[in-house]
Design a protein around this motif. Structure first.
Motif, PDB file in Angstrom:
ATOM      1  N   ASN A   1      38.483 -22.068  99.708  1.00  0.00           N
ATOM      2  CA  ASN A   1      37.939 -22.493 100.990  1.00  0.00           C
ATOM      3  C   ASN A   1      38.925 -22.110 102.107  1.00  0.00           C
ATOM      4  O   ASN A   1      40.109 -21.871 101.838  1.00  0.00           O
ATOM      5  N   PRO A   2      38.477 -22.052 103.357  1.00  0.00           N
ATOM      6  CA  PRO A   2      39.420 -21.824 104.457  1.00  0.00           C
ATOM      7  C   PRO A   2      40.587 -22.796 104.422  1.00  0.00           C
ATOM      8  O   PRO A   2      40.436 -23.969 104.079  1.00  0.00           O
ATOM      9  N   LYS A   3      41.766 -22.283 104.762  1.00  0.00           N
ATOM     10  CA  LYS A   3      43.012 -23.056 104.860  1.00  0.00           C
ATOM     11  C   LYS A   3      43.444 -23.629 103.511  1.00  0.00           C
ATOM     12  O   LYS A   3      44.179 -24.623 103.464  1.00  0.00           O
ATOM     13  N   SER A   4      43.030 -23.005 102.420  1.00  0.00           N
ATOM     14  CA  SER A   4      43.396 -23.491 101.082  1.00  0.00           C
ATOM     15  C   SER A   4      44.423 -22.570 100.430  1.00  0.00           C
ATOM     16  O   SER A   4      44.543 -21.399 100.789  1.00  0.00           O
ATOM     17  N   THR A   5      45.149 -23.126  99.464  1.00  0.00           N
ATOM     18  CA  THR A   5      46.222 -22.405  98.779  1.00  0.00           C
ATOM     19  C   THR A   5      46.117 -22.634  97.279  1.00  0.00           C
ATOM     20  O   THR A   5      45.818 -23.746  96.830  1.00  0.00           O
ATOM     21  N   LEU A   6      46.351 -21.578  96.498  1.00  0.00           N
ATOM     22  CA  LEU A   6      46.374 -21.676  95.045  1.00  0.00           C
ATOM     23  C   LEU A   6      47.684 -21.084  94.547  1.00  0.00           C
ATOM     24  O   LEU A   6      47.993 -19.925  94.817  1.00  0.00           O
ATOM     25  N   GLU A   7      48.455 -21.892  93.839  1.00  0.00           N
ATOM     26  CA  GLU A   7      49.722 -21.446  93.248  1.00  0.00           C
ATOM     27  C   GLU A   7      49.538 -21.301  91.750  1.00  0.00           C
ATOM     28  O   GLU A   7      49.042 -22.212  91.084  1.00  0.00           O
ATOM     29  N   ILE A   8      49.925 -20.149  91.200  1.00  0.00           N
ATOM     30  CA  ILE A   8      49.818 -19.897  89.769  1.00  0.00           C
ATOM     31  C   ILE A   8      51.150 -20.264  89.123  1.00  0.00           C
ATOM     32  O   ILE A   8      52.172 -19.614  89.364  1.00  0.00           O
ATOM     33  N   LEU A   9      51.139 -21.311  88.295  1.00  0.00           N
ATOM     34  CA  LEU A   9      52.359 -21.817  87.681  1.00  0.00           C
ATOM     35  C   LEU A   9      52.597 -21.150  86.330  1.00  0.00           C
ATOM     36  O   LEU A   9      51.657 -20.633  85.715  1.00  0.00           O
ATOM     37  N   PRO A  10      53.822 -21.185  85.836  1.00  0.00           N
ATOM     38  CA  PRO A  10      54.096 -20.647  84.492  1.00  0.00           C
ATOM     39  C   PRO A  10      53.345 -21.437  83.425  1.00  0.00           C
ATOM     40  O   PRO A  10      53.062 -22.624  83.593  1.00  0.00           O
ATOM     41  N   MET A  11      53.028 -20.763  82.331  1.00  0.00           N
ATOM     42  CA  MET A  11      52.397 -21.438  81.188  1.00  0.00           C
ATOM     43  C   MET A  11      53.305 -22.571  80.702  1.00  0.00           C
ATOM     44  O   MET A  11      54.527 -22.450  80.720  1.00  0.00           O
ATOM     45  N   SER A  12      52.699 -23.682  80.250  1.00  0.00           N
ATOM     46  CA  SER A  12      53.475 -24.810  79.756  1.00  0.00           C
ATOM     47  C   SER A  12      52.782 -25.386  78.531  1.00  0.00           C
ATOM     48  O   SER A  12      51.622 -25.805  78.607  1.00  0.00           O
ATOM     49  N   ASN A  13      53.469 -25.390  77.391  1.00  0.00           N
ATOM     50  CA  ASN A  13      52.908 -25.903  76.137  1.00  0.00           C
ATOM     51  C   ASN A  13      51.560 -25.273  75.812  1.00  0.00           C
ATOM     52  O   ASN A  13      50.617 -25.952  75.376  1.00  0.00           O
ATOM     53  N   GLY A  14      51.454 -23.976  76.043  1.00  0.00           N
ATOM     54  CA  GLY A  14      50.223 -23.251  75.748  1.00  0.00           C
ATOM     55  C   GLY A  14      49.107 -23.502  76.735  1.00  0.00           C
ATOM     56  O   GLY A  14      47.949 -23.166  76.459  1.00  0.00           O
ATOM     57  N   LYS A  15      49.404 -24.090  77.900  1.00  0.00           N
ATOM     58  CA  LYS A  15      48.393 -24.402  78.898  1.00  0.00           C
ATOM     59  C   LYS A  15      48.528 -23.488  80.109  1.00  0.00           C
ATOM     60  O   LYS A  15      49.637 -23.234  80.587  1.00  0.00           O
ATOM     61  N   ARG A  16      47.400 -22.990  80.583  1.00  0.00           N
ATOM     62  CA  ARG A  16      47.356 -22.253  81.847  1.00  0.00           C
ATOM     63  C   ARG A  16      47.464 -23.269  82.981  1.00  0.00           C
ATOM     64  O   ARG A  16      46.773 -24.285  82.955  1.00  0.00           O
ATOM     65  N   MET A  17      48.288 -22.998  83.977  1.00  0.00           N
ATOM     66  CA  MET A  17      48.579 -24.005  84.993  1.00  0.00           C
ATOM     67  C   MET A  17      48.430 -23.415  86.396  1.00  0.00           C
ATOM     68  O   MET A  17      48.932 -22.315  86.674  1.00  0.00           O
ATOM     69  N   VAL A  18      47.767 -24.165  87.284  1.00  0.00           N
ATOM     70  CA  VAL A  18      47.718 -23.808  88.699  1.00  0.00           C
ATOM     71  C   VAL A  18      47.889 -25.075  89.520  1.00  0.00           C
ATOM     72  O   VAL A  18      47.676 -26.188  89.034  1.00  0.00           O
ATOM     73  N   LYS A  19      48.271 -24.898  90.776  1.00  0.00           N
ATOM     74  CA  LYS A  19      48.402 -26.013  91.706  1.00  0.00           C
ATOM     75  C   LYS A  19      47.680 -25.623  92.992  1.00  0.00           C
ATOM     76  O   LYS A  19      47.811 -24.486  93.454  1.00  0.00           O
ATOM     77  N   ILE A  20      46.913 -26.548  93.567  1.00  0.00           N
ATOM     78  CA  ILE A  20      46.156 -26.207  94.764  1.00  0.00           C
ATOM     79  C   ILE A  20      46.397 -27.193  95.894  1.00  0.00           C
ATOM     80  O   ILE A  20      46.793 -28.337  95.685  1.00  0.00           O
ATOM     81  N   GLU A  21      46.154 -26.701  97.107  1.00  0.00           N
ATOM     82  CA  GLU A  21      46.029 -27.523  98.301  1.00  0.00           C
ATOM     83  C   GLU A  21      44.753 -27.078  98.994  1.00  0.00           C
ATOM     84  O   GLU A  21      44.504 -25.879  99.121  1.00  0.00           O
ATOM     85  N   GLY A  22      43.943 -28.018  99.446  1.00  0.00           N
ATOM     86  CA  GLY A  22      42.687 -27.650 100.095  1.00  0.00           C
ATOM     87  C   GLY A  22      41.513 -27.839  99.159  1.00  0.00           C
ATOM     88  O   GLY A  22      41.497 -28.748  98.325  1.00  0.00           O
ATOM     89  N   THR A  23      40.527 -26.950  99.272  1.00  0.00           N
ATOM     90  CA  THR A  23      39.315 -27.039  98.455  1.00  0.00           C
ATOM     91  C   THR A  23      39.102 -25.732  97.707  1.00  0.00           C
ATOM     92  O   THR A  23      39.055 -24.666  98.318  1.00  0.00           O
TER      93      THR A  23
END
Length: 302
Positions: free
Chosen positions: A104-126
């Motif tokens: 969405n407008p004004k949103s951010t997606l951070e791609i984090l390193p894998m952890s315990n076999g899990k794909r990880m991301v962090k977001i702000e916004g929608t």
């Protein structure tokens, strides 16, 4: 009277998503400095118009939409760490694992390193996610979305997360997700068409039935979708999207609105469509927009 936007908006929908020379929702002008920004793991930033990014980003057509496919496979390329969308448009990205995210407008997606076999991301916004299900030798690889308030774990599903405000919510469209309140460690499991709402100072996670599936599907295609919604609620949605204050006259606040219209660059284009299909008018004054009943004047022939 009910506002019938569907018929009038059909031309606009066709032009935006099927006409080959009109890609309003996703086309970037080469001199557009306000485009999504990609940050690589070396810390360098590029916007999507930068020629140096072409080895790492490929544009493809998918069902009338443009999806930016993030690639880090070549030897001279690096992985993407961060995607920022400072624009007032929605952009679709396909991550390296095949998962798709609509920012969405004004949103951010951070791609984090894998952890315990899990794909990880962090977001702000929608952000709307369509998670690709990946199976390893003996299990499916989880996909985890982190926000300021919650941690959402999925295997393969479609859902939208809104983390713009102190109050956050998750709407599940397909599949099943487990979400955990970061502050209190309370957890719930969502089923399709359920919405979870949580607050920073409350351990409870409220689950409600949602009928917004069609609205969300329209959202990521660059459309507004209204189904028998009050004029006041429609204007509140437009006000929130465009960042303007809209005041609706009490006499028309309950007029029902039904239809789909394209999400234009300017709120006045939306208001002109509504003027065309209903007996209302709008006026800008003092930085605000006022919606009122249109007075029709009839002249008698002599």
């Amino acid at each position: 009277a009910c506002l019938a936007l569907i018929g009038l908006s059909a031309t606009f929908i066709y032009q935006s998503y099927f006409a080959p020379n009109n890609q309003t929702a996703y086309t970037l002008a080469m001199n557009d400095s306000s485009s999504p920004v990609i940050v690589l793991n070396d810390g360098k930033s590029y916007n999507l118009n930068d020629n140096r990014l072409h080895k790492k980003t490929l544009k493809i057509e998918d069902n009338g939409e443009k999806v930016f496919v993030l690639s880090g496979d070549s030897k001279d390329s690096q992985d993407v760490n961060l995607i920022k969308n400072p624009t007032n448009r929605i952009f679709a990205f396909q991550l390296k694992d095949g998962t798709r995210a609509w920012l969405n407008p004004k949103s951010t997606l951070e791609i984090l390193p894998m952890s315990n076999g899990k794909r990880m991301v962090k977001i702000e916004g929608t952000v709307l996610f369509e998670v690709l299900k990946i199976k390893t030798a003996d299990h499916y690889m989880p996909f985890v979305v982190k926000t300021a308030l919650q941690t959402i774990e999925v295997l393969g599903t479609k859902f939208i997360v809104n983390s713009f405000n102190k109050d956050e919510d998750v709407l599940l469209l397909e599949g099943k997700v487990r979400l955990t309140h970061n502050n209190y460690n309370t957890a719930v499991i969502l089923k399709p068409d359920q919405r979870a709402s949580l607050q920073s100072d409350d351990p409870r996670i409220l689950i409600t039935k949602s009928t917004d599936g069609h609205k969300v599907e329209a959202w990521h295609k660059g459309l507004f979708y209204f189904e028998n919604e009050k004029m006041s609620d429609v204007m509140a949605e437009l006000a929130d999207w465009y960042g303007v204050e809209i005041i609706v006259d009490r006499s028309i606040k309950d007029i029902p609105i039904t239809g789909m219209i394209s999400r234009y660059e300017d709120v006045e284009q939306e208001l002109k469509m509504i003027e065309m299909t209903n007996n209302v008018s709008y006026k800008r004054s003092g930085g605000k927009i006022y919606i009122k009943f249109k007075i029709l004047v009839h002249f008698r022939r002599k």
